[in-house]
Structure formats: structure tokens, C-alpha cells
Design a protein around this motif. Structure first.
Motif, PDB file in Angstrom:
ATOM      1  N   ALA A 159     -12.780   8.581  -1.340  1.00 22.49           N
ATOM      2  CA  ALA A 159     -12.934   9.951  -0.859  1.00 22.49           C
ATOM      3  C   ALA A 159     -13.863  10.731  -1.765  1.00 22.49           C
ATOM      4  O   ALA A 159     -13.872  10.549  -2.978  1.00 22.49           O
ATOM      5  CB  ALA A 159     -11.574  10.634  -0.796  1.00 22.49           C
ATOM      6  N   SER A 161     -13.990  14.453  -2.516  1.00 21.25           N
ATOM      7  CA  SER A 161     -13.137  15.589  -2.209  1.00 21.25           C
ATOM      8  C   SER A 161     -12.923  16.440  -3.437  1.00 21.25           C
ATOM      9  O   SER A 161     -12.940  15.937  -4.558  1.00 21.25           O
ATOM     10  CB  SER A 161     -11.787  15.104  -1.672  1.00 21.25           C
ATOM     11  OG  SER A 161     -10.958  16.184  -1.320  1.00 21.25           O
ATOM     12  N   ASP A 163     -10.140  18.335  -3.614  1.00 17.46           N
ATOM     13  CA  ASP A 163      -8.701  18.550  -3.727  1.00 17.46           C
ATOM     14  C   ASP A 163      -7.999  17.271  -3.323  1.00 17.46           C
ATOM     15  O   ASP A 163      -8.617  16.284  -2.934  1.00 17.46           O
ATOM     16  CB  ASP A 163      -8.254  19.732  -2.861  1.00 17.46           C
ATOM     17  CG  ASP A 163      -8.636  19.561  -1.395  1.00 17.46           C
ATOM     18  OD1 ASP A 163      -8.367  18.475  -0.840  1.00 17.46           O
ATOM     19  OD2 ASP A 163      -9.213  20.486  -0.802  1.00 17.46           O
ATOM     20  N   SER A 164      -6.684  17.270  -3.432  1.00 17.80           N
ATOM     21  CA  SER A 164      -5.910  16.062  -3.154  1.00 17.80           C
ATOM     22  C   SER A 164      -5.447  15.968  -1.712  1.00 17.80           C
ATOM     23  O   SER A 164      -4.797  14.995  -1.347  1.00 17.80           O
ATOM     24  CB  SER A 164      -4.693  16.008  -4.092  1.00 17.80           C
ATOM     25  OG  SER A 164      -3.896  17.175  -3.918  1.00 17.80           O
ATOM     26  N   ALA A 165      -5.748  16.982  -0.892  1.00 16.27           N
ATOM     27  CA  ALA A 165      -5.351  16.930   0.514  1.00 16.27           C
ATOM     28  C   ALA A 165      -6.067  15.771   1.199  1.00 16.27           C
ATOM     29  O   ALA A 165      -7.296  15.674   1.141  1.00 16.27           O
ATOM     30  CB  ALA A 165      -5.685  18.244   1.202  1.00 16.27           C
ATOM     31  N   PRO A 166      -5.335  14.874   1.851  1.00 14.88           N
ATOM     32  CA  PRO A 166      -5.982  13.685   2.417  1.00 14.88           C
ATOM     33  C   PRO A 166      -6.755  13.984   3.691  1.00 14.88           C
ATOM     34  O   PRO A 166      -6.462  14.926   4.417  1.00 14.88           O
ATOM     35  CB  PRO A 166      -4.795  12.764   2.712  1.00 14.88           C
ATOM     36  CG  PRO A 166      -3.653  13.691   2.965  1.00 14.88           C
ATOM     37  CD  PRO A 166      -3.877  14.863   2.053  1.00 14.88           C
ATOM     38  N   MET A 167      -7.769  13.168   3.915  1.00 12.44           N
ATOM     39  CA  MET A 167      -8.410  13.081   5.218  1.00 12.44           C
ATOM     40  C   MET A 167      -7.738  11.940   5.972  1.00 12.44           C
ATOM     41  O   MET A 167      -6.958  11.187   5.397  1.00 12.44           O
ATOM     42  CB  MET A 167      -9.910  12.826   5.051  1.00 12.44           C
ATOM     43  CG  MET A 167     -10.643  13.997   4.437  1.00 12.44           C
ATOM     44  SD  MET A 167     -12.299  13.567   3.825  1.00 12.44           S
ATOM     45  CE  MET A 167     -11.890  12.824   2.241  1.00 12.44           C
ATOM     46  N   LYS A 168      -8.031  11.804   7.247  1.00 11.51           N
ATOM     47  CA  LYS A 168      -7.376  10.768   8.042  1.00 11.51           C
ATOM     48  C   LYS A 168      -8.415   9.916   8.764  1.00 11.51           C
ATOM     49  O   LYS A 168      -9.447  10.429   9.210  1.00 11.51           O
ATOM     50  CB  LYS A 168      -6.403  11.391   9.051  1.00 11.51           C
ATOM     51  CG  LYS A 168      -5.209  12.070   8.386  1.00 11.51           C
ATOM     52  CD  LYS A 168      -4.241  12.623   9.415  1.00 11.51           C
ATOM     53  CE  LYS A 168      -3.046  13.286   8.723  1.00 11.51           C
ATOM     54  NZ  LYS A 168      -2.066  13.821   9.698  1.00 11.51           N
ATOM     55  N   GLU A 182      -4.177   7.676   5.762  1.00 17.31           N
ATOM     56  CA  GLU A 182      -4.623   8.843   5.006  1.00 17.31           C
ATOM     57  C   GLU A 182      -5.550   8.393   3.885  1.00 17.31           C
ATOM     58  O   GLU A 182      -5.217   7.478   3.127  1.00 17.31           O
ATOM     59  CB  GLU A 182      -3.422   9.598   4.428  1.00 17.31           C
ATOM     60  CG  GLU A 182      -2.571  10.256   5.502  1.00 17.31           C
ATOM     61  CD  GLU A 182      -1.510  11.168   4.890  1.00 17.31           C
ATOM     62  OE1 GLU A 182      -1.258  11.056   3.669  1.00 17.31           O
ATOM     63  OE2 GLU A 182      -0.938  11.982   5.638  1.00 17.31           O
ATOM     64  N   SER A 184      -7.458   9.479   0.499  1.00 21.25           N
ATOM     65  CA  SER A 184      -7.532  10.504  -0.540  1.00 21.25           C
ATOM     66  C   SER A 184      -7.956   9.954  -1.889  1.00 21.25           C
ATOM     67  O   SER A 184      -8.258  10.731  -2.795  1.00 21.25           O
ATOM     68  CB  SER A 184      -6.175  11.208  -0.690  1.00 21.25           C
ATOM     69  OG  SER A 184      -5.180  10.284  -1.093  1.00 21.25           O
ATOM     70  N   ASP A 186      -9.965   8.578  -5.037  1.00 29.90           N
ATOM     71  CA  ASP A 186     -11.295   8.899  -5.546  1.00 29.90           C
ATOM     72  C   ASP A 186     -12.062   7.665  -6.004  1.00 29.90           C
ATOM     73  O   ASP A 186     -13.129   7.767  -6.577  1.00 29.90           O
ATOM     74  CB  ASP A 186     -11.163   9.883  -6.716  1.00 29.90           C
ATOM     75  CG  ASP A 186     -12.473  10.576  -7.039  1.00 29.90           C
ATOM     76  OD1 ASP A 186     -13.284  10.746  -6.114  1.00 29.90           O
ATOM     77  OD2 ASP A 186     -12.689  10.931  -8.206  1.00 29.90           O
ATOM     78  N   LYS A 222     -15.591  17.331   1.775  1.00 24.55           N
ATOM     79  CA  LYS A 222     -14.485  16.400   2.025  1.00 24.55           C
ATOM     80  C   LYS A 222     -15.045  15.339   2.951  1.00 24.55           C
ATOM     81  O   LYS A 222     -15.212  15.554   4.147  1.00 24.55           O
ATOM     82  CB  LYS A 222     -13.284  17.117   2.627  1.00 24.55           C
ATOM     83  CG  LYS A 222     -12.561  18.037   1.649  1.00 24.55           C
ATOM     84  CD  LYS A 222     -11.311  18.646   2.234  1.00 24.55           C
ATOM     85  CE  LYS A 222     -10.207  17.630   2.439  1.00 24.55           C
ATOM     86  NZ  LYS A 222      -9.676  17.092   1.172  1.00 24.55           N
TER      87      LYS A 222
END
Length: 860
Positions: A159, A161, A163-168, A182, A184, A186, A222
Motif C-alpha cells: 500500500a 498510504s 494512514d492505516s485505514a485499509p483499502m479493499k 483488505e 494496508s 506498507d 491511498k
């Protein structure tokens, strides 16, 4: 004084004068002559490096849930079936009973009942997608055969990103199965989805991303990559051993060795390994870029406990600079702490250069990644020693692996009073993404770029007919840094990456003693695509020039100006979405100019109606063209002012050493000249004609405006020629410096190529003698005769610069000319993979001659 006495004093003093002059010249040579600038320790020759690292031959162990059955003769048979975390091509399986290795049997030996041993049947796999990049939410589909029931879908993702909010990522096989994962992590991380109950067959794999986006200024992103997306079936292991032996376990090299290591306590250090070059220099497990707070550095990964040493022999009084970092390579924002020791080994003695605990959970520790640690080396010029870096866990955390990264260890010469006095000039390379040639007023007219007109037009050299090797960012910048055509370097699609085996422009400047730094606008200049190779500092915080240039200015004020600089600046300022500030917007959006839809006003929506027009799903009125182009030109004018402020301020503060400055673009932008918007959709002039502008030290060659077709591939050879360096043999560009000097003219028969690939659609063009051929093919569309749909175009740019009249039907040789070009590009692509796509005997004499002109097949 009497002349005879003067003569006597002269001869008495002469030897001392000569001796003093010699010493002075020696000091001038040492301090102010040709200097190495800096030595990158990670690139030292293999015989100078040794490494002890828990990653060496790391093995995971597994105690499977065996199916156990008794066999005659006091034997027990163990059976297991499942997915192992191993490379299918190199599983490196070992079966252990206690500490004793069990012998591997062939299928025949197992069937014949050889008493003790095991049989391993690896699981099959089918690669469905090599790699892909999701820069924003969208869907993509891929076809593939899955030859077994209930496959496991497996891939790696990382990812991008803040922040730690995941993408899907949603994966679907036709309409019969779907599941979501999910994303997330790095770092490259393994993901699996089990498609239970799905029968073997041919499927269309649909992938859909959710939560992926980037803001207009590219500062917030993201996004995520995937690679090695494959379908797998289960492996099986059968073991037969005497019932007196312990239950067997499996040992293997894990597919994701870093994640496996992070779950285990530190292991004893393996044997010291000298010069493991094939692994050390090429494996991303060990030498890899690391991004922290948008600043990227090349690092050596030294998870605790590790020891790395390198031999040094500085040619002058030097300092050691390094950038330590402790952070989880997978979990975003998870920092760590540990202990680092740096020693100088000299003969039989050890000197501690730096030692201490580092806790990156403490904000006070963070600046070491930005500013580094600098310590003087107690070595005289020419004295040989070794530097030893040792990492160990922090006190109280001995049972945890500390993910230590050693960023860019370098030797730099000691700061000297007065500084200055270098032979090599600084080199500033500026890429204005999406700047078409005629948007620069000294080329296309108008008043958009008064600063560029003065700085390059009056004080420099302007090439008015430059051409991009592609019509979008990633492949064109790869060509700029590698001086190779797209077919040769192979970076075509938005998931391709520059090979770490290639040596880019920054690495070569670093090898010549330059400090290398880049300040870029992220997205397709993200270091994940390989652009950070060779840069000591790679800043990709983005934000366009309004925030990029101030950060660069701050760094320039702090750097050691005794070292020559290679600086790369990149911005998406004039790229869509077009969001110029006032008063620039007011200057170009005249009264009565309104868009036909509000979506063209809002930055986050502007792209979609333009894309809809390009793919035939939407129509916009003609009145939108001057409005959108006005916004674009306002962006150009804004960029011109930002660059003016930066360069004038840098010059007034003497932050540059009378530099060579080059300004260019990677491609242009279309405003419906051929029915399309944006770029990357065609190879017409509006998308591939770009500015190439030079300014040399002392305003050398000032005021020259040169016609004749040139290309981005020519930038690197021109710089090397001016600096007196030998260009690498693999470069395909031409030095423009003899043309700038007036000693030569551009070859009239020179052929230039541009290419763009959009999924199944492939375009390439040939430019020669003011004529331009374009070939467009679509692998998914066939004509009535069953051949791939193809469009052939030919334009005479001398009479038809807007490419309005296609002459292909009037010129019998148009198609054959493009067929020959296709063979040339195909041969380049084959050479780039280490093997030709066609033997030389299959190429006609004219094609061979074309290849020889661009540096291929010499002597064949």
C-alpha cells in the motif's frame, strides 16, 4: 637595490619559491581540484563487503496436522495436504524427525515402499497477473485458465498510504465466486483467498479497488500495487518413518521471509558471508529503498542481530554520514527501538565512532532520518580500514526482532574553511509534467512563460522540435533517466517498474562524485517505480511547486556546497485537474467562458467527463475547449512564476555553483485537436511535442534557437558530453552538444520513435525527414479478414504540422515502413530481455542498418 644583488637574491630564493609553489599546487589539487565528492558505501566492490544477517538462509518450521496411519514393520505414515508459504519454483523443503533429516524419495521409490523417507508433490500454480497498480478506484479484468478444482488465489500487495485505514480489493471469478481482501501493509505482503467449490475451467478474473485515490496536489495518496497474482492448488507431503522416531516437522524457505522473521525471536548470527554479491546487491530483502515521512533513502536492512562491514580507503580527510531508522516494514506507522554500534577497525585496533540507543517512538529521534548522523573518521588520506555497523535489540526486548535499516552510508570530505573551488558545475534537471511545446511562449507565442523566455531563450539554448518517447509520464521519465526507447527499457504500463539491474542517470552522477537529490510530485514518480535509484535524497512529499520548491530551498541552504550537485525537480502543476489560482485564472478565462458541466469545475470530478469523451461514452460541446485550455495555460503561467522566484532566489544566495540547467517535459496535452483530451491516448504532436531548454554556465551559447527533431533520450548524453564523461554503451540518445556548439548538424535521416500502450491497444510512431508515420493496433479487435485491427497514418509535418491530412493511402510504402519499424522495436524489446526476439538472419539489410544507427548489432 643593485641589479646584481637582486639577481643573487632571486637565484637563492628560486628553489624555495618552486618548492612552496609545488606544495601550494598540491594543496590546491587536493582541496580544490577534481574530488570524489562522496563515496556511497553500499555500492563498494564485493570484495570489500562482509555481512552477517539473520535473513541468510532463514527457514521457517511447520508442524502440520498430519493424517497418521500405521504401516507394516513398525512404520508410521504421515500425510498432509495444503498450501505452503514457499516459492512454487524453489520450495527448499526439508522434513525433520527431531534433529534428523528424512530422505527425499522419488515417486517410484515411494510406490515401491522404500522404508524410510518422504515424497513431496508440489502444488501447481498458474500466473494470472504479473503486476498491476491501482492509483484510484476502478475495475479491471483479466482472462485465464484454472486447471484444478477449489483453487487458492494468491498474490502480493503493498500500500501507498498516509494512514492505516485499509483499502479493499474485491476479486471475482465470472459470476460464480467472489471475495474481498483488505490492503494496508506498507511492504510486499502475501494475501490468499480460497475459492472453495469452484470447478476447473476458463474464467474472467475481475478485480475492483475500493478506497484508492489521490488528491489534486498529490500530497495525500491511498493507492496499492499487486504482483504475482496466481491460482494455486494444494501441495502434498507423505512421510514414512519408524514408530520410534519423533513426529516429523517441515523446514522451508518462506515466501515472505521478512514477515516470517518478524514473528520469531532473534536467531544466532549465521557464519559471516563475504561478498554475497548476487544476493546482497540484487535482493530487495537486503538493499532496498525505504520511505519515511515522504523522504526516500536506499537502505541496508539489518534486522537484529546483524553485522555489516565495508573496507574504506579515503583519499582525503573524510566524515562518515549515515541515516539509521527502525520501523516495521509491514505495519504503517509502527516504530521500534534498538541499539546501534559503529566502529572503525584499523589493524588490530577498534575505535568506536558512534554508539547509542535509538527509540523512534520518541519524536526527538526522528531527525536522524532527515539530517543523519555525521562523525569524523580518524583516518589519514590513503590509510585503509574497515567500518563495522552492528545492530542489537534494545535492553528488555531481546526476544523481539528489531527491524533496523541503515540508510545511505556515505563518506564525504571534511568541510574546509572557505570551501568552493570545484571544477564540475552543478546540474539542475527540471521536468514540468504535461507541458506541451507550444505552451512555452518562446516556442508557441503568447505570454505564458516570460521567465522561461528570458532564462532559457535569452541566456540559453532552445530546441523547438523536441519529441517525447511516449505520451505519458512513466515510460517517458524512464527513457529520460535511462536514455533508452520504451521498447528497450520495457516500462510501458502503469504497473511496470525500472529494473534495479539498470544504472540510471542519478547513479552515474553519484559515481562521478556528485551529491544527488530529487524533489518530485509522487504518483508515477513514486520511488516504487524505481526512480529513486542513485539519489541520496529522494523527497516525494509532493504538493506541486508551491510546496516542493520551498522544501528544496531549505535543503539547499543546509547542504555542503563543496560537493557538486545533481538535482532533479518534478511537478504536476500543469497536469489535470487544472486548478490555477487567481490572478492567473482570471488572466486566461475570459468573460463568457463557462464549462458545459459543473464537473469540469471541481478538481475531483474534472477527469471523468474528459475520459468519457475519449472512450466514446460522452460528448462535450466545442465551447468547453477554450475554457479547459485557458485553465491549462493559466497553470503554465503560474508554474513559470514559481520557477522564477525559486531560481532567482537560489542564484542570489549562491546556492548553485554556476549550474547547467535543463528544463523539459515528459509529454504534452491534447485539447481535442484529434478528438481526444488529456494524454496517453495518441501519438499526435499535441501529445508528444515537448520543450527541451538548456542554460549553460556563464550563459555559454546564449540565445540559440535550434530546429531539428530531438528527443528526451538526448538529455543524458548531452550532459555527459559537456562534462567530458564517457556515455554508457547502452544509451540510445545522441549528444546535442556538438550541434549546440555549431560543429555538427542533426542527421537529416535520423529516426525517432514514440510508443504508448493502453491495455490491448498499442501505438508507435516513426519520425524522419519531416515525415511522421503512426501505427495503431488493438489486440482485442479484428477486421473482416480475421486480422488484428490496424490503422496506418502518414503526415508531412513540413506542410501539415497539425496532422490533418493522412497520406498513408497515397503512399504505397507507408505500411511497409511501419512494418520495418515494428521489427526494429521488437528487436529492441528482445535485447532488453537479454535475448533477441528474432535472429539477425530474419532482418532485412535496411532494418539492420536502422538498428546499427541507434547502437545495436554493431559488427553483426
Amino acid at each position: 637595490m643593485h641589479p646584481a644583488r637582486i639577481k643573487k637574491i632571486f637565484f637563492i630564493c628560486l628553489p624555495f619559491v618552486l618548492l612552496g609553489s609545488g606544495l601550494l599546487l598540491e594543496q590546491i589539487w587536493i582541496f580544490f581540484g577534481s574530488r570524489p565528492g562522496m563515496i556511497r558505501l553500499l555500492t563498494q566492490p564485493p570484495k570489500e563487503i562482509s555481512l552477517q544477517n539473520p535473513l541468510w538462509n532463514y527457514r521457517s518450521t511447520l508442524k502440520p496436522s498430519w493424517k497418521i496411519s500405521n504401516r507394516p514393520g513398525g512404520m508410521i505414515e504421515y500425510a498432509w495436504e495444503g498450501i505452503l508459504d514457499v516459492l512454487p519454483s524453489n520450495p527448499s523443503i526439508q522434513v525433520l524427525s527431531g534433529s534428523q533429516k528424512v530422505r527425499l524419495l522419488t515417486r517410484q521409490e515411494w510406490d515401491e515402499g522404500v522404508e524410510a523417507g518422504y515424497y513431496y508433490k508440489p502444488g501447481e500454480d498458474r500466473l494470472l497477473i504479473a503486476n498491476y497498480f491501482f492509483p484510484a478506484d476502478h475495475k479491471q479484468f483479466f482472462g485465464g485458465d484454472i486447471p484444478w478444482d477449489s483453487p487458492v488465489l494468491e498474490w502480493e500487495s503493498l500500500a501507498i498510504s498516509h494512514d492505516s485505514a485499509p483499502m479493499k480489493l474485491n476479486a471475482r471469478l465470472d459470476e460464480v465466486w467472489q471475495a474481498t481482501a483488505e490492503i494496508s501493509a506498507d511492504d510486499w505482503t502475501l494475501y490468499r483467498l480460497a475459492a472453495e467449490g469452484i470447478p476447473a475451467g476458463s474464467y474472467t478474473l475481475f478485480l475492483k479497488s475500493t478506497g484508492a485515490y489521490s488528491t489534486a496536489d498529490k500530497k495525500i495518496q491511498k493507492q496499492f500495487f499487486i504482483r504475482n497474482f496466481r491460482a494455486r492448488n494444494k501441495a502434498s507431503i507423505q512421510v514414512r518413518i519408524p514408530d520410534r522416531m519423533p513426529e516429523p516437522t517441515l523446514s522451508y524457505h518462506p515466501l515472505d521471509v521478512i514477515q516470517a522473521l518478524m514473528k520469531e525471536p532473534p536467531l544466532p548470527l549465521p557464519e559471516e558471508v563475504w561478498s554475497p554479491w548476487s544476493h546482497y546487491d540484487e535482493s530487495p530483502l537486503l538493499v532496498r529503498p525505504l520511505e519515511v515521512n515522504n523522504l526516500v533513502r536506499t537502505c541496508l536492512f539489518l534486522p537484529t542481530p546483524s553485522r555489516w562491514s565495508v573496507a574504506i580507503e579515503p583519499v582525503e580527510l573524510s566524515d562518515l554520514v549515515f541515516y539509521p531508522m527502525i520501523r516495521d516494514p509491514v505495519v504503517i506507522g509502527k516504530w521500534g527501538k534498538g541499539h546501534l554500534s559503529v566502529k572503525l577497525l584499523l589493524d588490530e585496533s577498534e575505535t568506536v565512532l558512534w554508539e547509542g540507543d535509538l527509540d523512534f517512538n520518541d519524536p526527538k529521534t526522528q531527525p536522524v532520518w532527515g539530517d543523519g548522523i555525521r562523525v569524523p573518521l580518524p583516518l589519514q588520506p590513503g590509510q585503509r580500514g574497515r567500518i563495522l555497523f552492528s545492530t542489537t535489540p534494545a535492553q528488555g526486548e531481546e526476544n523481539q526482532v528489531c527491524p533496523f535499516f541503515l540508510g545511505e552510508p556515505v563518506l564525504v570530505h571534511r568541510n574546509l574553511p572557505g570551501g568552493g573551488g570545484r571544477k564540475q558545475p552543478d546540474v539542475i534537471l527540471i521536468s514540468i509534467d504535461t507541458l506541451r511545446a507550444d505552451a512555452v511562449s518562446l516556442i508557441g507565442g503568447g505570454d505564458t512563460t516570460p521567465f522561461l523566455d528570458h532564462y532559457f531563450g535569452e541566456r540559453g539554448v532552445v530546441f523547438t522540435e523536441a519529441e517525447a518517447p511516449s505520451s505519458w509520464t512513466l515510460p517517458s521519465h524512464a527513457s529520460l533517466f535511462l536514455s533508452q526507447y520504451v521498447s528497450r527499457h520495457g516500462v510501458r504500463m502503469h504497473y511496470d517498474m525500472i529494473s534495479p539491474d539498470t544504472q540510471g542517470l542519478a547513479e552515474l552522477f553519484s559515481d562521478h562524485g556528485y551529491e544527488t537529490a530529487a524533489f518530485v510530485d509522487r504518483e508515477f514518480l513514486n520511488y516504487r517505480f524505481g526512480f529513486s535509484q542513485g539519489f541520496k535524497r529522494y523527497d516525494q512529499e509532493a504538493g506541486h511547486f508551491a510546496s516542493i520548491l520551498p522544501r528544496c530551498m531549505d535543503w539547499l541552504n543546509r547542504r555542503n556546497r563543496n560537493i557538486p550537485l545533481f538535482l532533479f525537480l518534478h511537478t504536476y502543476d500543469v497536469h489535470d485537474p487544472y486548478t490555477p489560482p487567481e490572478p492567473y485564472r482570471q488572466r486566461y478565462i475570459k468573460e463568457g467562458m463557462f464549462p458545459s458541466t459543473d464537473k469540469l469545475i471541481h478538481p475531483e470530478q474534472q477527469f471523468f467527463p474528459l475520459l468519457g469523451c475519449n472512450i466514446g461514452k460522452l460528448t462535450l460541446p466545442d465551447s468547453d475547449t477554450p475554457y479547459m485550455k485557458g485553465l491549462y495555460l493559466a497553470e503554465v503561467a503560474y508554474m513559470d512564476d514559481l520557477l522564477k522566484d525559486f531560481i532567482e532566489k537560489a542564484e542570489s544566495q549562491r546556492l548553485f555553483h554556476d549550474p547547467v540547467v535543463v528544463l523539459l517535459s515528459d509529454h504534452g496535452e491534447a485539447f481535442r485537436e484529434h478528438s481526444t483530451w488529456l494524454h496517453g491516448y495518441s501519438l499526435y504532436e499535441e501529445e508528444v511535442r515537448i520543450p527541451i531548454l538548456f542554460r549553460f554556465p556563464g550563459d555559454l551559447h546564449a540565445g540559440k534557437k535550434l530546429a531539428g527533431r530531438t528527443t528526451l533520450l538526448d538529455i543524458a548524453p548531452t550532459l555527459f558530453d559537456y562534462l567530458g564523461w564517457q556515455s554508457p554503451l547502452e544509451w540510445q540518445g545522441l549528444s546535442l552538444y556538438p550541434i549546440i556548439q555549431g560543429q555538427e548538424r542533426l542527421p537529416e535521416d535520423r529516426e525517432l520513435y514514440s510508443e504508448v500502450t493502453q491495455n490491448s491497444r498499442h501505438l508507435f510512431s516513426l519520425h524522419r525527414h519531416k515525415k511522421k508515420w503512426i501505427d495503431t493496433r488493438d489486440d482485442m479487435v479484428w477486421d473482416a479478414s480475421g486480422e488484428i485491427k490496424r490503422k496506418v497514418e502518414l503526415y508531412n509535418l513540413a506542410d501539415d504540422p497539425g496532422e490533418k491530412k493522412n497520406l498513408a493511402s497515397q503512399v504505397e510504402s507507408a505500411t511497409s515502413e511501419l512494418d520495418k519499424t515494428s521489427r526494429v522495436l521488437s528487436d529492441m524489446a528482445g535485447d532488453g530481455k537479454g535475448k533477441g526476439s528474432a535472429p539477425a538472419a530474419n532482418l532485412d539489410a535496411e532494418t539492420i542498418e536502422r538498428l546499427q544507427k541507434i547502437g545495436y548489432m554493431h559488427g553483426n
